[in-house]
Design a protein around this motif. Structure first.
Motif, PDB file in Angstrom:
ATOM      1  N   ASP A 231      41.017  41.323  36.774  1.00  0.00           N
ATOM      2  CA  ASP A 231      39.318  40.740  36.523  1.00  0.00           C
ATOM      3  C   ASP A 231      38.502  41.305  36.114  1.00  0.00           C
ATOM      4  O   ASP A 231      37.522  40.446  35.947  1.00  0.00           O
ATOM      5  CB  ASP A 231      38.718  40.225  38.770  1.00  0.00           C
ATOM      6  CG  ASP A 231      40.225  38.859  38.911  1.00  0.00           C
ATOM      7  OD1 ASP A 231      40.306  37.814  38.557  1.00  0.00           O
ATOM      8  OD2 ASP A 231      40.418  39.455  40.181  1.00  0.00           O
ATOM      9  N   SER A 232      38.189  42.601  36.458  1.00  0.00           N
ATOM     10  CA  SER A 232      37.627  42.778  35.327  1.00  0.00           C
ATOM     11  C   SER A 232      37.124  44.739  34.953  1.00  0.00           C
ATOM     12  O   SER A 232      38.946  44.562  35.066  1.00  0.00           O
ATOM     13  CB  SER A 232      36.283  43.326  36.721  1.00  0.00           C
ATOM     14  OG  SER A 232      36.710  44.540  37.583  1.00  0.00           O
ATOM     15  N   SER A 234      36.427  47.637  35.163  1.00  0.00           N
ATOM     16  CA  SER A 234      36.667  48.173  36.655  1.00  0.00           C
ATOM     17  C   SER A 234      37.938  48.277  36.806  1.00  0.00           C
ATOM     18  O   SER A 234      37.959  49.187  37.444  1.00  0.00           O
ATOM     19  CB  SER A 234      35.450  48.246  37.523  1.00  0.00           C
ATOM     20  OG  SER A 234      35.021  46.986  38.362  1.00  0.00           O
TER      21      SER A 234
END
Length: 275
Positions: A231-232, A234
């Motif tokens: 989702d990201s 990171s």
């Protein structure tokens, strides 16, 4: 993580956090959901058929019921940083000011750690976008010495991965890359020249260039990336980092007689030092 109103400059904040400045300044152009799905499928097809160019990939997609033109496939391939791998004359032109070095591995038997390192960049799909992964690999033991994840394909994150590998593991005799602009850049080759490492490059798109790194990409994608939907940035960075730790420490390799890359890299080095 980056505070644009902080007293420290953005460049110094990026350095303190260990992220490339390009990741801070860059604002990605939006990519449609249709193109993102198409890029994910192109990535998988490229792993299965690395010799396939835009025309063949277009035809493979059409056989799956996906109507797309060759030019659009070629545009997406360029954005992803992939191209067909096959033997052909070296007719590529380096970026202005970038020197292309000769291929040094022809006929060379790679038989020990830190003899030859290699690097490459790969496209990594996420749930709603994509990032790029660069890795430095010890060719003999398959060990991943360092890696970086970035939202751009600029040279900076490749240089960071190279410097980390050199700081942690010494230096190889030969460093092999393709002719990508990131690796022919003065920032990248300058690090190798300063360390007195022989630089090896081969024809753009040649099948033999980074075959061991290509095998790494296949493992990373089928055993990690394609099973996830990050989702990201990171999340992608953390999850890929965990997988590469497993790849080095816990994943047996047939080519290493069932040993892990860590066992091959450190075991052989320790044996040589003891002798």
């Amino acid at each position: 993580m980056i505070d644009r109103d902080h007293d420290l400059s953005i460049a110094r904040q990026a350095k303190a956090l260990g992220v490339a400045r390009s990741s801070v300044y860059y604002r990605p152009r939006p990519v449609s959901a249709e193109d993102l799905e198409l890029m994910r499928r192109l990535d998988a097809l490229h792993l299965e058929h690395p010799f396939a160019g835009a025309r063949m990939l277009r035809d493979l997609l059409r056989r799956e019921g996906v109507a797309v033109g060759r030019r659009h496939v070629a545009t997406l391939m360029k954005r992803m940083g992939i191209e067909a791998l096959y033997r052909r004359p070296n007719t590529s032109k380096p970026a202005p000011g970038h020197k292309v070095y000769p291929y040094l591995l022809r006929g060379v038997k790679i038989e020990r750690p830190n003899q030859v390192w290699a690097t490459d960049i790969s496209y990594i799909p996420m749930r709603r976008g994509f990032v790029y992964l660069a890795a430095v690999v010890d060719v003999f033991t398959r060990r991943v010495l360092s890696h970086r994840v970035s939202i751009t394909m600029e040279a900076e994150f490749c240089v960071e991965a190279l410097k980390e590998a050199l700081a942690k593991y010494g230096k190889p005799e030969i460093f092999n890359t393709d002719q990508g602009s990131q690796f022919t850049s003065l920032d990248f080759t300058g690090v190798l020249l300063d360390a007195k490492i022989s630089i090896s490059m081969d024809g753009k798109g040649a099948w033999r260039d980074n075959v061991f790194v290509e095998r790494l990409w296949r493992s990373v994608k089928y055993e990690e990336v394609y099973l996830k939907a990050y989702d990201s940035m990171s999340e992608a960075r953390a999850s890929i980092g965990r997988y590469l730790a497993f790849y080095n420490e816990g994943r047996p390799h047939t080519a290493l007689d069932g040993r892990t890359p860590d066992e091959a890299y450190f075991g052989i080095k320790e044996t040589a030092m003891a002798a």
